[in-house]
Design an enzyme around this catalytic site. Structure first.
Site, short mmCIF file in Angstrom:
data_model
loop_
_atom_site.label_atom_id
_atom_site.label_comp_id
_atom_site.label_asym_id
_atom_site.label_seq_id
_atom_site.Cartn_x
_atom_site.Cartn_y
_atom_site.Cartn_z
N GLU A 154 -68.26 64.02 31.47
CA GLU A 154 -66.79 63.93 31.53
C GLU A 154 -66.17 65.31 31.32
O GLU A 154 -66.60 66.06 30.46
CB GLU A 154 -66.31 62.95 30.45
N LEU A 156 -62.59 65.70 31.12
CA LEU A 156 -61.17 65.60 30.74
C LEU A 156 -60.84 66.57 29.61
O LEU A 156 -61.71 66.92 28.81
CB LEU A 156 -60.80 64.17 30.36
N LYS A 157 -59.58 67.00 29.57
CA LYS A 157 -59.10 67.86 28.50
C LYS A 157 -58.21 67.03 27.59
O LYS A 157 -57.29 66.37 28.08
CB LYS A 157 -58.26 69.03 29.04
N GLU A 158 -58.47 67.06 26.29
CA GLU A 158 -57.57 66.38 25.37
C GLU A 158 -56.17 66.97 25.56
O GLU A 158 -56.01 68.16 25.77
CB GLU A 158 -58.03 66.56 23.93
N ASN A 214 -68.70 74.13 29.96
CA ASN A 214 -68.09 74.44 28.66
C ASN A 214 -68.51 75.81 28.15
O ASN A 214 -67.72 76.54 27.55
CB ASN A 214 -68.43 73.35 27.64
N PHE A 255 -57.91 80.61 31.29
CA PHE A 255 -58.87 80.75 30.18
C PHE A 255 -59.16 82.20 29.81
O PHE A 255 -60.26 82.52 29.34
CB PHE A 255 -60.18 80.00 30.49
N GLY A 263 -61.74 76.08 19.29
CA GLY A 263 -62.21 75.03 18.39
C GLY A 263 -62.35 73.74 19.16
O GLY A 263 -62.63 73.76 20.36
N CYS A 266 -65.62 69.96 21.42
CA CYS A 266 -66.58 70.21 22.50
C CYS A 266 -67.16 71.63 22.50
O CYS A 266 -68.37 71.79 22.35
CB CYS A 266 -65.94 69.91 23.84
N LYS A 327 -55.62 72.48 19.52
CA LYS A 327 -54.77 72.94 20.62
C LYS A 327 -53.56 72.01 20.69
O LYS A 327 -53.56 70.95 20.04
CB LYS A 327 -55.54 72.97 21.94
P1 NAD Z 1 -65.27 60.28 19.38
O1 NAD Z 1 -65.94 60.70 18.13
O2 NAD Z 1 -63.77 60.39 19.50
O3 NAD Z 1 -65.65 58.77 19.73
C1 NAD Z 1 -66.95 58.27 19.69
C2 NAD Z 1 -66.86 56.78 19.36
O4 NAD Z 1 -68.16 56.21 19.51
C3 NAD Z 1 -66.42 56.50 17.94
O5 NAD Z 1 -65.27 55.68 17.95
C4 NAD Z 1 -67.61 55.77 17.32
O6 NAD Z 1 -67.25 54.78 16.37
C5 NAD Z 1 -68.27 55.15 18.54
N1 NAD Z 1 -69.67 54.76 18.37
C6 NAD Z 1 -70.68 55.43 17.77
N2 NAD Z 1 -71.83 54.71 17.83
C7 NAD Z 1 -71.54 53.57 18.50
C8 NAD Z 1 -72.29 52.44 18.88
N3 NAD Z 1 -73.59 52.33 18.60
N4 NAD Z 1 -71.67 51.46 19.57
C9 NAD Z 1 -70.35 51.53 19.87
N5 NAD Z 1 -69.59 52.60 19.52
C10 NAD Z 1 -70.16 53.60 18.85
O7 NAD Z 1 -65.97 61.11 20.54
P2 NAD Z 1 -65.30 61.70 21.88
O8 NAD Z 1 -64.50 62.91 21.57
O9 NAD Z 1 -64.71 60.59 22.66
O10 NAD Z 1 -66.62 62.23 22.61
C11 NAD Z 1 -67.60 61.34 23.12
C12 NAD Z 1 -68.59 62.13 23.96
O11 NAD Z 1 -67.92 62.69 25.09
C13 NAD Z 1 -69.22 63.32 23.23
O12 NAD Z 1 -70.53 63.50 23.69
C14 NAD Z 1 -68.36 64.48 23.66
O13 NAD Z 1 -69.05 65.72 23.61
C15 NAD Z 1 -68.05 64.11 25.10
N6 NAD Z 1 -66.81 64.69 25.62
C16 NAD Z 1 -65.70 64.75 24.83
C17 NAD Z 1 -64.52 65.28 25.36
C18 NAD Z 1 -63.27 65.37 24.52
O14 NAD Z 1 -62.33 66.03 24.96
N7 NAD Z 1 -63.21 64.76 23.34
C19 NAD Z 1 -64.48 65.70 26.70
C20 NAD Z 1 -65.62 65.58 27.48
C21 NAD Z 1 -66.78 65.06 26.93
#
Ligand code: NAD
Length: 444
Positions: A154, A156-158, A214, A255, A263, A266, A327
């Site tokens: 994925e 996406l940008k927060e 990234n 960028f 920070g 990711c 951010k």
């Molecule tokens: P997050 O910590 O916000 O959410 C993860 C969720 O998974 C939590 O709510 C947790 O309770 C749940 N979880 C953990 N174990 C579980 C299980 N066994 N069953 C069901 N749910 C479970 O994480 P995020 O920021 O959404 O990131 C998720 C992944 O996506 C990571 O690998 C991250 O690197 C990647 N990613 C994040 C972003 C971002 O901007 N946050 C962007 C691209 C990719």
């Protein structure tokens, strides 16, 4: 069509909601019961612009469901997305325990053919490990059910997540199965109407693409921060340099903004994990090791400027902080530079009053009683010896100089994002420090 998204965080909740928006029935699953309860009550656990409206709209249509039970949610699903966290392990590598435990659960409960798609950011070979984990459970059950795996990282940008998901620059999918390709094409078709590319590749390349993207972005930031630090010493202006190099189409203008360090959830962890992968495969990523080192240093630059301004004596100095999240447009505090800057200032004896438009609840959890949180940006300035701007929220861009002068004890601003013009600061009676530009003192 029915799918499930496992993990209802920033990625899972946004992806699930956007898929529901296209007409698919989506169940978002999470082990965090309080999160699911809140979502079932229409309450959004994170701040992401536009998300609340979209979640509630799709709940009302009955296409977006929330559950704590993967077992109940898997029935009739054609695809399962794994979107759980992959936090850094003690040695910096990505911890796959959540991903693999979901894979095992899928193997325990699947009832029909499905495609298991990894959306979490995961190191090379994870999709294979997911395949093994699912198969192991099927074998235990004595089941000959078929399934395929795919990697769909994925991007996406927060803060702009909905738009990024609905209108992606590209969608990357790694799989070795024609059947999975057909299913994923159907799933993503609604997002491709404007000719955004859906790029299929082998699984390892897809997994590597996410880390390489990234790592490249983090490298651009750290590179520019180091140029900025040198600019300051030699009397150059990093904003001018940025415009100068950004107009070269080979470099591009995105960028390359200097600041107080990167920070978020990711970049720091993904750079670390890729460095670890390089070491594991005896192919060290020397550039990335330096990127990390440069970023760690950059987070201390603002505090060092304050120390220098106050001749090393920060004891009892009241410092106002504007912006805490890593951010703007998010409440995500994971690895936010503000945490390091505040820690450095507290250790030096400063008193911190902080304001952030949305991240104060999250920040409070991490900083507890060491910081006073204020109701608005000007409250934080009362009797302040200095203002530090860490996150470039829009509401910080235009300043009410007379009001600030009335509130602050000393009119000095440290700008960690270069959002103000030095000459304007000078004309309005402020000492002003930024990143990679000459500091100014007020016109007398
Ligand atoms: P997050 O910590 O916000 O959410 C993860 C969720 O998974 C939590 O709510 C947790 O309770 C749940 N979880 C953990 N174990 C579980 C299980 N066994 N069953 C069901 N749910 C479970 O994480 P995020 O920021 O959404 O990131 C998720 C992944 O996506 C990571 O690998 C991250 O690197 C990647 N990613 C994040 C972003 C971002 O901007 N946050 C962007 C691209 C990719």
């Amino acid at each position: 069509m029915k799918i499930a998204v496992i993990g209802t965080g920033y990625v899972g909740l946004v992806s699930g909601t956007c898929f529901a928006e296209t007409g698919i029935t989506v169940t978002c699953v999470d082990i965090d019961k309080s999160k699911i309860d809140r979502l079932n009550n229409g309450e959004i656990p994170i701040y992401e612009p536009g998300l609340e409206r979209l979640v509630n709209k799709n709940i009302e249509t009955g296409r977006l469901l929330f559950s704590t039970s993967l077992e109940e949610s898997i029935t009739d699903c054609e695809a399962i997305f794994i979107a759980v966290g992959t936090p850094p392990d003690e040695d910096g590598s990505a911890d796959l325990k959540y991903v693999l435990s979901v894979a095992a659960e899928i193997g325990q409960y699947m009832k029909d053919y499905l495609v298991v798609i990894t959306k979490s950011t995961v190191p090379i070979n994870t999709a294979e490990r997911v395949r093994v984990a699912v198969q192991a459970e099927l074998t235990k059950r004595g089941s000959d059910l078929e399934f395929d795996v795919a990697s769909n990282p994925e991007f996406l940008k927060e803060g702009a997540a909905i738009n990024d998901f609905l209108k992606p620059d590209r969608i990357i999918v790694g799989t070795d199965s024609e059947r999975a390709i057909k299913m994923i094409q159907r799933l993503y078709k609604p997002f491709l109407l404007n000719n955004h590319p859906l790029i299929f590749m082998d699984i390892r390349s897809a997994e590597m693409t996410k880390y390489a993207a990234n790592a490249m972005l983090a490298t651009k930031i750290s590179f520019m921060n180091e140029i900025a630090n040198l600019c300051e010493i030699v009397g150059a202006d990093v904003n001018m340099v940025r415009q100068g190099i950004g107009s070269d189409s080979r470099i591009g203008n995105k960028f390359i903004y200097a600041g107080a360090g990167y920070g978020g959830s990711c970049f720091p962890k993904d750079v670390k994990a890729l460095v670890k992968t390089g070491l594991e495969y005896h192919s060290p990523l020397r550039i990335l090791q330096s990127v990390e080192e440069a970023n760690e240093h950059q987070k201390s630059v603002i505090a060092l400027k304050l120390m220098a301004h106050f001749d090393g004596d920060m004891k009892g100095k009241k410092v106002a902080i504007w912006g805490l999240s890593f951010k703007p447009e998010t409440d995500d505090m994971r690895e936010a530079p503000s945490l390091v800057i505040i820690d450095n200032l507290l250790k030096a004896g400063a008193i911190i009053k902080a304001f952030d438009p949305v991240a104060m609840k999250e920040a409070e959890r991490m900083l507890n009683s060491s910081v006073e949180f204020c109701a608005n940006k000007y409250d934080a300035l009362v009797d302040a010896d200095a203002l530090v701007v860490i996150t470039e929220w829009s509401e910080f861009r235009i300043l009410n100089y007379p009001q600030m002068k009335e509130l602050m004890k000393e009119t000095v601003i440290f700008d960690g994002r270069n959002i103000y013009e030095p000459t304007e600061m000078q004309e309005n009676g402020f000492s002003y420090y930024s990143i990679g530009r000459k500091p100014v003192i007020p016109n007398s």
